[in-house]
Structure formats: structure tokens, C-alpha cells
Design a protein around this motif. Structure first.
Motif, mmCIF file in Angstrom:
data_model
loop_
_atom_site.group_PDB
_atom_site.id
_atom_site.type_symbol
_atom_site.label_atom_id
_atom_site.label_comp_id
_atom_site.label_asym_id
_atom_site.label_seq_id
_atom_site.Cartn_x
_atom_site.Cartn_y
_atom_site.Cartn_z
ATOM 1 N N PHE A 38 38.606 56.588 69.613
ATOM 2 C CA PHE A 38 38.787 57.033 70.997
ATOM 3 C C PHE A 38 38.470 55.891 71.966
ATOM 4 C CE2 PHE A 38 39.817 61.513 71.368
ATOM 5 C CZ PHE A 38 39.705 61.942 70.051
ATOM 6 N N GLY A 39 37.470 55.082 71.627
ATOM 7 C CA GLY A 39 37.151 53.943 72.481
ATOM 8 C C GLY A 39 38.286 52.942 72.531
ATOM 9 N N GLY A 44 42.093 50.228 75.303
ATOM 10 C CA GLY A 44 43.324 49.479 75.067
ATOM 11 C C GLY A 44 44.553 50.059 75.729
ATOM 12 N N LEU A 45 44.624 51.392 75.814
ATOM 13 C CA LEU A 45 45.824 52.038 76.351
ATOM 14 C C LEU A 45 45.569 52.802 77.648
ATOM 15 C CD1 LEU A 45 47.193 53.452 72.963
ATOM 16 C CD2 LEU A 45 47.977 51.414 74.189
ATOM 17 N N ILE A 138 45.165 52.048 65.515
ATOM 18 C CA ILE A 138 43.923 52.731 65.889
ATOM 19 C C ILE A 138 43.254 53.332 64.649
ATOM 20 C CG2 ILE A 138 42.962 54.636 67.265
ATOM 21 C CD1 ILE A 138 45.243 54.194 69.243
ATOM 22 N N ALA A 139 44.049 53.626 63.624
ATOM 23 C CA ALA A 139 43.517 54.273 62.417
ATOM 24 C C ALA A 139 42.749 53.307 61.514
ATOM 25 C CB ALA A 139 44.664 54.907 61.622
ATOM 26 N N ILE A 140 42.795 52.004 61.797
ATOM 27 C CA ILE A 140 42.192 51.031 60.883
ATOM 28 C C ILE A 140 40.691 51.270 60.711
ATOM 29 C CG2 ILE A 140 41.641 48.585 60.581
ATOM 30 C CD1 ILE A 140 44.347 47.920 61.824
ATOM 31 N N VAL A 141 39.977 51.405 61.817
ATOM 32 C CA VAL A 141 38.519 51.591 61.710
ATOM 33 C C VAL A 141 38.164 52.936 61.072
ATOM 34 C CG1 VAL A 141 36.376 51.811 63.024
ATOM 35 C CG2 VAL A 141 37.982 49.971 63.558
ATOM 36 N N PRO A 142 38.770 54.060 61.508
ATOM 37 C CA PRO A 142 38.471 55.322 60.812
ATOM 38 C C PRO A 142 38.762 55.258 59.308
ATOM 39 C CG PRO A 142 39.584 55.766 62.883
ATOM 40 C CD PRO A 142 39.622 54.282 62.698
ATOM 41 N N PHE A 143 39.827 54.556 58.935
ATOM 42 C CA PHE A 143 40.140 54.428 57.513
ATOM 43 C C PHE A 143 39.073 53.600 56.796
ATOM 44 C CE2 PHE A 143 42.303 52.100 54.047
ATOM 45 C CZ PHE A 143 42.637 53.193 53.251
ATOM 46 N N MET A 175 44.713 61.906 67.467
ATOM 47 C CA MET A 175 43.928 62.574 68.511
ATOM 48 C C MET A 175 43.609 61.607 69.635
ATOM 49 S SD MET A 175 41.220 65.141 66.699
ATOM 50 C CE MET A 175 40.678 64.100 65.361
ATOM 51 N N ALA A 176 43.194 60.404 69.273
ATOM 52 C CA ALA A 176 42.842 59.417 70.294
ATOM 53 C C ALA A 176 44.074 58.984 71.086
ATOM 54 C CB ALA A 176 42.171 58.217 69.628
ATOM 55 N N TYR A 177 45.177 58.753 70.377
ATOM 56 C CA TYR A 177 46.397 58.296 71.055
ATOM 57 C C TYR A 177 46.954 59.366 71.986
ATOM 58 C CZ TYR A 177 51.179 56.680 71.771
ATOM 59 O OH TYR A 177 52.366 56.295 72.357
ATOM 60 N N ALA A 178 46.729 60.620 71.675
ATOM 61 C CA ALA A 178 47.252 61.715 72.499
ATOM 62 C C ALA A 178 46.718 61.653 73.928
ATOM 63 C CB ALA A 178 46.892 63.054 71.867
ATOM 64 N N LEU A 179 45.563 61.057 74.129
ATOM 65 C CA LEU A 179 45.010 60.943 75.483
ATOM 66 C C LEU A 179 45.866 60.043 76.365
ATOM 67 C CD1 LEU A 179 41.225 60.506 74.601
ATOM 68 C CD2 LEU A 179 42.352 62.574 75.448
ATOM 69 N N HIS A 180 46.648 59.178 75.745
ATOM 70 C CA HIS A 180 47.470 58.222 76.500
ATOM 71 C C HIS A 180 48.943 58.617 76.533
ATOM 72 C CE1 HIS A 180 49.313 54.444 77.734
ATOM 73 N NE2 HIS A 180 50.088 54.529 76.665
#
Length: 214
Positions: A38-39, A44-45, A138-143, A175-180
Motif C-alpha cells: 500500500f505504501g 509511487g502512483l 507491487i507484488a514483489i515485496v508481498p511475495f 488491493m493496493a493498486y485499486a486505490l489509484h
């Protein structure tokens, strides 16, 4: 040394094992990965400009419900797969397909109620390339944190565990990308959100045997 003596030696000074430590580690890792995702998305976006309007909030809720459903179901399976032999405790992993099926049905209904001339814009939208690139990045860190947590549990089906780690990472990233994202049509969500999450899942399945090897 005789076998009985060896067994007796190995069984001395044993400490009770915390059976929930793997699940707890996994949940903490996913929470930390979500915060980072989310950060990254916000910094970034940025937030979509109309985020506080009723229409934007409604479609944001749809996107979040789709992604949260995926992450929640996948997390249940991954918490089992993280343990040795955990794959034998899973009767069917098809339940994670339910959120995909629901959004595809809604997308088909949406297309069916619109003129055929609008279909291309409803499916492709204006942000398909950004979505295609952003969600996997964005999925790199969660993965990465998911894989780290799963390694604590020593899984035995590495491809499947990697796939579910990728599925969770893709869902968190969506979920994070949906905010943008301002493309709100249901066919767009089905194709580009669903498609990129599937790509993250496939990447996880390919990387799992290497990253989770004992």
C-alpha cells in the motif's frame, strides 16, 4: 549405540512445539507485505483524484472485495501447505477460483447489457498497460515476505506453495493498486486485475521449487 539408547538420547530435553508459530509468522508476514504494498502504491502512483465520490467508492469496494476474497481463501490453503505434508490435508483448492468466477460472471452480465460497440473500451480501458505492469511490480515485496514465512514451515509441495504465495501477493497488490486505478468497468477488473493475479500465481509456481528448496 543401540537404537533404544539413540531414541532415548533424542527424546531428552525436548521442548513443546508451538503449533501455531508457522501460521502466526505467515499472517504477520502478509500484514507487513500489505503495508509495504500500500505504501508503494500510494507513494509511487497516488490516490485516484475522485476517490471520495460515491461512484469511485462503490467500484473500489468491488475491487477490494474481489482481491480480499482471493487473499483470504489463498491464505487458508497456504497456512496448510507451509507444513510438511500439508498438501495432503487439502481436498480441493478450487475454492480459490470462486472470486474469479464471480467477477467473470459480473463482467459477462455487464457486457451483455451494453452495446457491442462499447465492449472494447470496457475491456481494454485506459490503464490496461499500467495495471499489467503495476500489480506484478507491487507484488514483489508481498511475495518475498510470503516465501520467507513459508520457508519457516518447510513445505513439501514447493510448486503449489509457491503458487499460493504468488496468488496472495497478486491479491494484496491488486488491493493496493485499486486505490489509484480509475478504470472501473467490471470486464476491465476481470481481465486485467484477474489476469495479472493469475500471472503472479504462475510466477510463484515457477519460482517456488527454487526459493522454497530445503
Amino acid at each position: 549405540m543401540k537404537t533404544d539408547e539413540l531414541v532415548a538420547l533424542l527424546s531428552t530435553n525436548l521442548e513443546p512445539v508451538d503449533r501455531n508459530s508457522v501460521v502466526r509468522t505467515l499472517y504477520v508476514a502478509i500484514a507487513a507485505g500489505s503495508i509495504v504494498a500500500f505504501g508503494v502504491a500510494v507513494v509511487g502512483l497516488g490516490f485516484r483524484a475522485d476517490l471520495m465520490t460515491a461512484r469511485a467508492l462503490m467500484f473500489l469496494a468491488i475491487k477490494l472485495a474481489f482481491a480480499i476474497g482471493i487473499v483470504g481463501l489463498a491464505l487458508l490453503y497456504l497456512s496448510r501447505l507451509a507444513r510438511p505434508g500439508g498438501e495432503r490435508k487439502i481436498s480441493s483448492a478450487l475454492l480459490v477460483a470462486v472470486p474469479f468466477l464471480i467477477i467473470m460472471v459480473l463482467a459477462a452480465i455487464s457486457l451483455g447489457s451494453a452495446p457491442r460497440s462499447h465492449w472494447e473500451s470496457m475491456i481494454v480501458g485506459d490503464e490496461w498497460l499500467e495495471c499489467l505492469l503495476s500489480i506484478p511490480i507491487i507484488a514483489i515485496v508481498p511475495f518475498a515476505v510470503s516465501i520467507w514465512a513459508v520457508r519457516k514451515g518447510a513445505p513439501t509441495n514447493l510448486s503449489r506453495a509457491g503458487a499460493f504465495a504468488g496468488l496472495i501477493a497478486g491479491g494484496v497488490s491488486a488491493m493496493a493498486y485499486a486505490l489509484h486505478c480509475t478504470d472501473d468497468s467490471l470486464p476491465f477488473i476481470a481481465v486485467w486485475y484477474g489476469g495479472t493475479i493469475v500471472l503472479c500465481t504462475l510466477a510463484g509456481a515457477l519460482l517456488g521449487p527454487r526459493l522454497l528448496r530445503w
